[in-house]
Design an enzyme around this catalytic site. Structure first.
Site, mmCIF file in Angstrom:
data_model
loop_
_atom_site.group_PDB
_atom_site.id
_atom_site.type_symbol
_atom_site.label_atom_id
_atom_site.label_comp_id
_atom_site.label_asym_id
_atom_site.label_seq_id
_atom_site.Cartn_x
_atom_site.Cartn_y
_atom_site.Cartn_z
ATOM 1 N N LYS A 246 -7.809 -10.054 -8.280
ATOM 2 C CA LYS A 246 -8.940 -10.209 -7.378
ATOM 3 C C LYS A 246 -10.127 -9.334 -7.792
ATOM 4 O O LYS A 246 -9.923 -8.222 -8.268
ATOM 5 C CB LYS A 246 -8.503 -9.763 -5.972
ATOM 6 C CG LYS A 246 -8.560 -10.858 -4.919
ATOM 7 C CD LYS A 246 -7.945 -10.377 -3.628
ATOM 8 C CE LYS A 246 -8.983 -10.073 -2.568
ATOM 9 N NZ LYS A 246 -8.411 -9.895 -1.227
ATOM 10 N N LYS B 142 -13.466 -3.574 -5.588
ATOM 11 C CA LYS B 142 -14.310 -2.417 -5.832
ATOM 12 C C LYS B 142 -13.522 -1.280 -6.480
ATOM 13 O O LYS B 142 -14.095 -0.321 -7.003
ATOM 14 C CB LYS B 142 -15.004 -1.962 -4.555
ATOM 15 C CG LYS B 142 -14.106 -1.317 -3.551
ATOM 16 C CD LYS B 142 -14.775 -0.098 -2.968
ATOM 17 C CE LYS B 142 -13.712 0.954 -2.797
ATOM 18 N NZ LYS B 142 -14.054 2.306 -2.862
ATOM 19 N N LYS C 64 0.817 -1.218 0.000
ATOM 20 C CA LYS C 64 0.000 0.000 0.000
ATOM 21 C C LYS C 64 0.848 1.263 0.000
ATOM 22 O O LYS C 64 0.467 2.256 -0.610
ATOM 23 C CB LYS C 64 -0.967 0.013 1.193
ATOM 24 C CG LYS C 64 -2.147 -0.922 1.029
ATOM 25 C CD LYS C 64 -3.280 -0.536 1.976
ATOM 26 C CE LYS C 64 -4.463 -1.470 1.822
ATOM 27 N NZ LYS C 64 -5.511 -1.209 2.828
#
Ligand code: TRP
Length: 330
Positions: free
Chosen positions: A194, A197, A110
């Site tokens: 994956k 969203k 991240k």
């Protein structure tokens, strides 16, 4: 057996969340004392629109209940409504080591190349997660593969704290990866990433709010290859899109991959996709209906979350008090 798990309130749930996490939680409700929460404090680790966070929490709570999380069986609440999470996190910050956190792959992913520009909260994220778990003396923590390292860190923190302060306060928890369907649900546009969203393509995922037609259309347009379905699971390994669609079928129905293939072997996706669309519509339509109703009752949702927070607060209070006492506070 006490189960604790959280989910970040990142907007609408999709099929990946439902099959990968939520339906496992639903099944655990009858086997253990469960606490489930919306990790809104964890959402503060990245830039986020405050109004969006506020509405996401309610939306996500509604989606969890619509999917089968029963507030009469499980304690359902928002993390920030129980200040003990933050308080215990701070105490555990004294136990966690920089070196441990530096090894966390989620932090590395991240933060990327811009570590200096990442928030301190993003770095500390796993310690807050440890507090979430240890506060309730959880024995089992159902998480996806990507969160396993955080549960292992939680174990390390618990062991070091117990050792440093000569106490048996914290229960050392187990990550709980298995438990029925563990299928990683991948994007409908690319079987190697994956379902997420944050994918710019709406066609890559199925939302719990999608209409029957939208679900069917997304399945029909899902990326595949030109080969017919094989008669064994191994032959799917080199075919990520085919593997994903069969995996979704299996996760929804609980049927084994081999049994599904025994039925569809030799047939093309023209036969398989309509069958898949049918079972997905049957799964999602009732959830969508309940979600619709719950959205019209924000006061009822708030009441459920408030009751859950009160119960969580009660369960966590003795452990927080024990942690304060152990380190010499209060
Ligand atoms: N980090 C988890 C995720 O992104 C969410 C989470 C927060 C969690 N606190 C937790 C999961 C405690 C299990 C236990 O999926």
């Amino acid at each position: 057996m006490r189960v604790v798990s959280g989910i970040q309130p990142t907007g609408g749930l999709h099929l990946g969340n439902l099959l990968g996490a939520i339906l496992r939680w639903v099944r655990m409700q009858d086997e253990a004392e469960c606490l489930f929460f919306l990790a809104d404090l964890h959402a503060l680790t990245v830039d986020l629109d405050p109004a969006e966070l506020h509405s996401n929490v309610r939306e996500m709570a509604a989606a969890l209940i619509a999917s089968g999380i029963d507030p009469a069986k499980s304690v359902l609440f928002r993390q920030s409504a129980v200040p003990a999470h933050s308080e215990l996190c701070w105490i555990l910050n004294g136990t966690a080591r920089m070196g441990w956190l530096n090894r966390m792959t989620q932090w590395k992913d991240k933060a990327g190349k811009n570590r200096e520009g990442a928030s301190v909260a993003l770095f500390d994220y796993p310690v807050l997660q440890a507090a979430d778990i240890l506060l309730y003396r959880a024995t089992h923590v159902p998480v996806g593969e990507d969160q396993k390292q955080h549960v292992e860190l939680t174990r390390d923190i618990a062991i070091k704290f117990n050792n440093d302060f000569a106490t048996e306060l914290f229960v050392v928890p187990e990550p709980f990866i298995g438990g029925g369907t563990t299928a990683r649900i991948m994007s409908l546009r690319d079987g190697k990433v994956k379902m997420s969203k944050s994918d710019p393509s709406e066609m890559s995922r199925i939302h719990l709010t999608d209409s029957d037609d939208e679900i069917s259309q997304k399945v029909r347009k899902a990326k595949t290859d030109p080969e017919p379905l094989p008669d064994n699971a191994e032959a799917l390994e080199a075919r990520p899109e085919a593997k994903n669609l069969v995996g979704i079928y299996s996760a929804v129905t609980g049927e084994s991959i081999d049994r599904i293939l025994a039925r569809f072997a030799g047939q093309g996706f023209g036969a398989f996709k309509p069958a898949l669309a049918d079972i997905l519509v049957a799964l999602i339509a009732p959830i969508r209906g309940r979600l619709d109703e719950l959205r019209r009752e924000p006061a009822e949702l708030d009441r459920i979350l408030a009751a859950g927070a009160a119960r969580a607060q009660e369960l966590g209070a003795p452990v927080l008090a024990g942690a304060k006492a152990a380190v010499g506070l209060g």
